[in-house]
Design an enzyme around this catalytic site. Structure first.
Site: not given
Length: 360
Positions: A206-208, A280, A239
């Protein structure tokens, strides 16, 4: 033929791994890494483990707004193209690196060849959608991964430039996915130390920004993961690590294993061996499909419609109840349904490049 290939993000490294090996049997390739993904586990490790040729140029460009990043990349790539004078430019996917390279080449009248052309989400709030549409419309050769990509390009009057080649991500999965076994993997935990892969586990990526940019959305995703019947392995994008660690502590999470990003071979192994997958990522939902694993994609739009057949992939909102409900849906796997090609997309891409060169 001299080809400049531009990559910048980990899905592009995977595609380049299979295509570059075939391309270099016949042609000269100049590989340019923009630096969009710069972390060791997001970039250099992929080049090492997939035996991707060392980039001829590493531009070191990352960070900033979409416009800032794209503009800096365009200026740097233009200098490379002017120095190398290639016969064509090869780009993959839908990142800022893709669009910057395509614009720079098109303005220099260098033919642009776009792998993964025709993919559409029909959501222009998604920055990648703008990148892929613009890149397709200025490309000379459009190389589609799926029949739906071909159909989308026909709708936009791009069909005459389009060729169906299959998905090089599938090529890579066939070649690399069984290189590791779960016992070969040691996760580097965000809390410090290392951990092996659990015997039974779910795999979360999950990075978006739309899922990780606010506490509320990531909290809902974590709530769902905390209720599953086995540990959840979550390699966290650099991030997002600070927020993930803070929320895990505040929520006293016990079922989620927060780890540093993993390489492609490790990730492909986890896809093959996970109970189910939540993501995602456009790439990982395809890999789940390749592996026959149930997938839930936390996005408001379909990226790869082919994966949605038979409940093999379902969309969910960042809402715990919705995610759990979609994970509970039974999938139907038909072994003869192969919408991403036959595992030989790389050869077909190079053949299409040769045909374009012959017809110029």
């Amino acid at each position: 033929m001299k080809v400049v290939t531009v990559v910048g993000a980990r899905p592009q490294f995977i595609k380049a791994a299979v295509v570059s090996h075939v391309l270099r049997r016949k042609h000269q390739e100049i590989l340019v890494h923009t630096g969009q993904h710069f972390d060791y586990n997001m970039s250099e490790k992929f080049f090492e483990e997939l035996d991707i040729p060392k980039p001829d140029y590493n531009l070191g460009i990352s960070g900033g707004t979409h416009a800032e990043m794209t503009g800096r990349m365009m200026m740097a790539i233009e200098k490379v193209l002017l120095a190398e004078k290639p016969d064509c430019l090869l780009v993959y996917g839908d990142t800022n690196s893709t669009l910057a390279a395509a614009l720079a080449a098109a303005k220099l009248h260098i033919p642009v060849c776009h792998v993964e052309a025709g993919a559409r989400t029909h959501s222009c709030t998604n920055p990648e959608e703008l990148n892929r549409i613009c890149t397709d419309h200025i490309s000379s050769l459009l190389l589609a991964s799926t029949a739906s990509g071909m159909e989308e390009m026909e709708k936009e009057n791009l069909g005459e430039r389009a060729v169906l080649v299959g998905d090089p991500m599938y090529d890579a999965f066939v070649i690399y996915s069984r290189k590791y076994k779960p016992g070969d993997i040691s996760l580097r935990l965000l809390s410090g130390g290392e951990s092996s892969i659990p015997d039974a586990f779910y795999y979360l990526t999950c990075h978006r920004e739309e899922n990780t940019g606010r506490d509320a959305d990531l909290q809902e995703i974590f709530k769902a993961m905390e209720q599953l019947d086995a540990p959840v392995v979550y390699p966290v994008h650099p991030r997002n690590q600070e927020r993930a660690k803070r929320l895990a502590a505040e929520m006293q999470l016990k079922n989620i294993v927060l780890a540093e990003p993993v390489g492609y071979l490790e990730s492909a192994c986890m896809v093959l061996n996970a109970k189910k997958i939540v993501t995602d990522s456009g790439g990982l939902q395809r890999e789940a499909f390749f592996a026959g694993k149930k997938c839930v994609t936390i996005l408001p739009f379909v990226v790869w419609p082919e994966t949605m057949a038979g409940n093999r992939n379902n969309l969910a909102s960042p809402d715990a109840e919705d995610i759990l409900a979609k994970l509970a849906l039974e999938q139907v796997v038909e072994s003869d349904y192969l919408p991403f090609g036959d595992g030989h997309a790389a050869e077909k891409i190079v053949d299409a490049l040769d045909e374009m060169a012959e017809n110029r």
